[in-house]
Design a protein around this motif. Sequence first.
Motif, PDB file in Angstrom:
ATOM      1  N   TYR A  22       0.855  -1.181   0.000  1.00  0.00           N
ATOM      2  CA  TYR A  22       0.000   0.000   0.000  1.00  0.00           C
ATOM      3  C   TYR A  22       0.892   1.231   0.000  1.00  0.00           C
ATOM      4  O   TYR A  22       1.814   1.351   0.812  1.00  0.00           O
ATOM      5  CB  TYR A  22      -0.903   0.011   1.235  1.00  0.00           C
ATOM      6  N   VAL A  23       0.616   2.155  -0.908  1.00  0.00           N
ATOM      7  CA  VAL A  23       1.428   3.366  -1.051  1.00  0.00           C
ATOM      8  C   VAL A  23       0.745   4.526  -0.348  1.00  0.00           C
ATOM      9  O   VAL A  23      -0.444   4.792  -0.561  1.00  0.00           O
ATOM     10  CB  VAL A  23       1.663   3.709  -2.536  1.00  0.00           C
ATOM     11  N   GLN A  24       1.512   5.214   0.488  1.00  0.00           N
ATOM     12  CA  GLN A  24       1.047   6.411   1.183  1.00  0.00           C
ATOM     13  C   GLN A  24       1.972   7.557   0.778  1.00  0.00           C
ATOM     14  O   GLN A  24       3.189   7.487   1.006  1.00  0.00           O
ATOM     15  CB  GLN A  24       1.089   6.209   2.694  1.00  0.00           C
ATOM     16  N   GLN A  25       1.426   8.576   0.173  1.00  0.00           N
ATOM     17  CA  GLN A  25       2.226   9.723  -0.220  1.00  0.00           C
ATOM     18  C   GLN A  25       2.358  10.681   0.959  1.00  0.00           C
ATOM     19  O   GLN A  25       1.356  11.040   1.593  1.00  0.00           O
ATOM     20  CB  GLN A  25       1.593  10.445  -1.411  1.00  0.00           C
ATOM     21  N   THR A  32       5.818   3.095   0.903  1.00  0.00           N
ATOM     22  CA  THR A  32       5.101   1.871   0.558  1.00  0.00           C
ATOM     23  C   THR A  32       5.167   0.903   1.730  1.00  0.00           C
ATOM     24  O   THR A  32       6.257   0.536   2.171  1.00  0.00           O
ATOM     25  CB  THR A  32       5.696   1.203  -0.696  1.00  0.00           C
ATOM     26  N   VAL A  33       4.004   0.516   2.230  1.00  0.00           N
ATOM     27  CA  VAL A  33       3.933  -0.490   3.291  1.00  0.00           C
ATOM     28  C   VAL A  33       3.828  -1.859   2.620  1.00  0.00           C
ATOM     29  O   VAL A  33       2.975  -2.069   1.763  1.00  0.00           O
ATOM     30  CB  VAL A  33       2.726  -0.252   4.214  1.00  0.00           C
ATOM     31  N   ILE A  34       4.704  -2.763   3.003  1.00  0.00           N
ATOM     32  CA  ILE A  34       4.742  -4.114   2.441  1.00  0.00           C
ATOM     33  C   ILE A  34       4.360  -5.111   3.546  1.00  0.00           C
ATOM     34  O   ILE A  34       4.925  -5.079   4.640  1.00  0.00           O
ATOM     35  CB  ILE A  34       6.147  -4.474   1.922  1.00  0.00           C
ATOM     36  N   VAL A 301      -8.535   6.110   5.697  1.00  0.00           N
ATOM     37  CA  VAL A 301      -9.282   5.610   4.542  1.00  0.00           C
ATOM     38  C   VAL A 301      -8.305   5.301   3.429  1.00  0.00           C
ATOM     39  O   VAL A 301      -7.442   6.121   3.096  1.00  0.00           O
ATOM     40  CB  VAL A 301     -10.330   6.642   4.076  1.00  0.00           C
ATOM     41  N   TRP A 302      -8.416   4.107   2.850  1.00  0.00           N
ATOM     42  CA  TRP A 302      -7.531   3.752   1.754  1.00  0.00           C
ATOM     43  C   TRP A 302      -7.737   4.687   0.580  1.00  0.00           C
ATOM     44  O   TRP A 302      -8.863   5.005   0.211  1.00  0.00           O
ATOM     45  CB  TRP A 302      -7.826   2.310   1.286  1.00  0.00           C
ATOM     46  N   ASP A 303      -6.623   5.124   0.004  1.00  0.00           N
ATOM     47  CA  ASP A 303      -6.655   5.969  -1.186  1.00  0.00           C
ATOM     48  C   ASP A 303      -6.223   5.100  -2.363  1.00  0.00           C
ATOM     49  O   ASP A 303      -5.069   4.695  -2.459  1.00  0.00           O
ATOM     50  CB  ASP A 303      -5.696   7.153  -1.010  1.00  0.00           C
TER      51      ASP A 303
END
Length: 304
Positions: A22-25, A32-34, A301-303
């Motif tokens: 999941y990528v968080q800017q 990026t969370v792996i 909230v997931w983007d």
Amino acid sequence: MSLDGISRLGGQSTDELVPSRYVQQVGEIEVTVICDGVLPITASTLATNADPAELAGWLDDMFLPPDVLDWPLNVVVVRTGGQTILVDAGLGVEFPDFPRAGQTVRRLEAAGIDPASVTDVVLTHLHMDHVGGLLTDGLKARLRPDLRIHLAAAEAEFWAAPDFSQTAMPQPVPDVLRSVATRFLDEYHGRLRPFETEYEVAPGVLISRTGGHTPGHSIVRVASGGEALTFAGDAVFAPGFDNPEWHNGFEHDPEEAARVRVRLLRELAATGEALVATHLPFPSVCRVATAGDVFRCVPSVWDY
């Protein structure tokens, strides 16, 4: 969905069906969370100083089993400028008792991140579920010869003669932790870049020693464009929001770990910045809210 669509889905790999990255800017910095997978953990290890009935009640409230539960395991990749920074490396694949963890390398590749592109590794501490991935055959040979590995000097010093007297870990975990940490230090000593209190790995990427969980345990703060995110490593576990004084069995100084946890959660609640931690449910991106004398984890909230 059409039958044809269902057929195509059935032919895809599990990694495409189950979210694993999941990528968080954060301003101009990409985080990026792996998901490295999950580990089985004895439930009592989550709160060694808690009344068993209170822990049982918490587990029940969280819809978790009373004896052994799945412990999430996350790592982070930070990309900024010309640097690709891997924060922790997961368990690796050399532990057959943990077949559902050790997914970092495969999921890095699925995210389009070539291990050879990693310029820096930051280690929050040297427990095996944070460094084991670096010892995995098939990865070591792909790492750059000029790779820089950042960790607190106090952490490397501790594992020369580790003290487990305040921990409450099941056997044979202490011996395995010691063996893995020793092997890591032997194999990577030439690439280590130890720091004392804090170190800026890249502009806006700061690693800071907290102590507590281990003497050199550290957190990573990412800040850019007025936004911020903290990777807390093992400073915060799921029970630690509403029971921050509970001790985790893996904490080498549980009293100090509790102080670190409360101080960090108070700070994050005040600033409103994002939190990611190793053992919170993937992708673990959340904000911290106060609820009286305790805290709440408010998932972002997931983007997508």
